[in-house]
Design an enzyme around this catalytic site. Sequence first.
Site, short mmCIF file in Angstrom:
data_model
loop_
_atom_site.label_atom_id
_atom_site.label_comp_id
_atom_site.label_asym_id
_atom_site.label_seq_id
_atom_site.Cartn_x
_atom_site.Cartn_y
_atom_site.Cartn_z
N ASN A 205 0.86 -1.18 0.00
CA ASN A 205 0.00 0.00 0.00
C ASN A 205 0.90 1.23 0.00
OD1 ASN A 205 0.77 0.54 2.71
ND2 ASN A 205 -0.94 -0.68 3.50
N ALA A 206 0.31 2.41 -0.04
CA ALA A 206 1.10 3.63 -0.18
C ALA A 206 2.06 3.83 1.00
CB ALA A 206 0.17 4.83 -0.31
N GLU A 208 3.34 1.47 2.98
CA GLU A 208 4.39 0.45 2.90
C GLU A 208 5.42 0.81 1.82
OE1 GLU A 208 1.40 -3.17 4.31
OE2 GLU A 208 1.80 -2.81 2.19
N ASP A 275 -6.55 -7.85 1.83
CA ASP A 275 -6.64 -9.29 1.54
C ASP A 275 -7.60 -9.55 0.39
OD1 ASP A 275 -4.96 -9.76 3.71
OD2 ASP A 275 -6.61 -10.10 5.10
#
Length: 490
Positions: A205-206, A208, A275
């Site tokens: 994600n952004a 991470e 997920d």
Amino acid sequence: MDLSALQHLLGLAPGRRVVCVGDVMVDRFVYGEVSRISPEAPIPVLTRSRETVMLGAAGNVARNVAALGGSVALVGLIGGDAEGHEAMRLVGEESGIEGYLVTDSGRPTTLKTRYVSGQQQLLRVDLEESRPVTGDCEQRLVRTVRDAIDGAGVSLLSYYCKGVVTDALIAACLEAARVGKAKVVVDSKARSFARYGAVDLIKPNALELAHATDMPTGTDAQVEAALARALELWDAKAVLVTRAAKGISLAVRGEPVRHFPTVSREVFDVSGAGDTTLAALGLALAAGAPLDDAIAFAQLAAGVAVGKVGTATVSAEELVEAAITAHLAPAEAKVATAQRMVDEVARWRAKGLRVGFTNGCFDILHKGHVAYLGQARAWCDRLIVGLNSDASVRALKGEGRPVNDLESRAIVLAGLGSVDLVVPFEESTPLKLIEAARPDVLVKGADYSEEQVVGGDLVKSWGGEVRLAEIVEGYSTTAAIGRMTRKEQA
């Protein structure tokens, strides 16, 4: 994603084999109400009302693949404890999941317990051990991955930093995927993605991506720069970053970064949305979909997931309904099936909203109807209107009725600001809808007594109430039809 492309992809998905490898957890949600502060400490007191248990992390990825029609092998580690037995039971209850779970009696099964009141999580309690798995357990996982990946189109690596995805397991996945010509997609919470090697796709994600590259990711330009840096640091063939309401951005080696905006949706709970994205993406790739179509499929699935409470799965039927609803006018989007009504009610209740229900034929909408529905809406936060089908109206009112067909009546009703959902029904009474919706308040006109209201006893039995709305004198569909008939005869 347009409806025809979605239906084509859903037609390819059943039976496609996907392998989910990674940290398996048990997610427990304890729901209740908070009405007071503890006298022992300045903390809320939760009065427990219910509890749900489901597979989380890699287990939730597997659940979502199965819910969308895929065949999934779940490879992970559990402890020899009660939670481990719970995980085995949950896997056994999922018809689309094949369990390849290795037991390590020396560590606990990861358990996350969330305490929820209304839509608000009050507390999360984690039972876990994050040391890397070694020795015999690691070797058993390696052998299990080699067996499980046979015949799979995609291998999904889901790493939540609980020690299961070791370098040896990654190497085994890559080798087995190479032999079986399967794609490898990684979703990892680790700070660096370099150890995954030349996988087909990495999905941070952004936040991470920002941590892994030490670069900002707020704007499109910043994301493009961070993705370019990521491809310098890692050997992955492509990097896909999920950016919540800003959509998805994709960097493929040798190609310019592309941005995929998302449709704005009401968000109730983001638990497990990543997920769902991973599962839908993996299943679409396993079905042979181009990457662009797989991304659109994943965005649609994630949009449905965030509208649910908890780590929820998404079905093919819900995706079709979401695709249809996205192209409807606001009024049309309020017309729902009974199942969608149940789902909407669950979302409203999660926000602590009071749900009302009324019903009728509403054949020729007039001033009396508008006033009646306005009163009903004043007694609740969300109002459902059960609407008699054409056959049901005919059985109640006789031949020549309804004057307006079901679709026309439903759209006109849905256009009113006082109405939140219109649900057609075929029966002579709305009892089945009332049982399914379990409203907090049931509304009928004051020309009824409480004892005459269908479903009134039921609603009172679960703590709801029956309210009688005032009738505006001189207004009725029958009277309107009578006036029109007299004018025509004159």
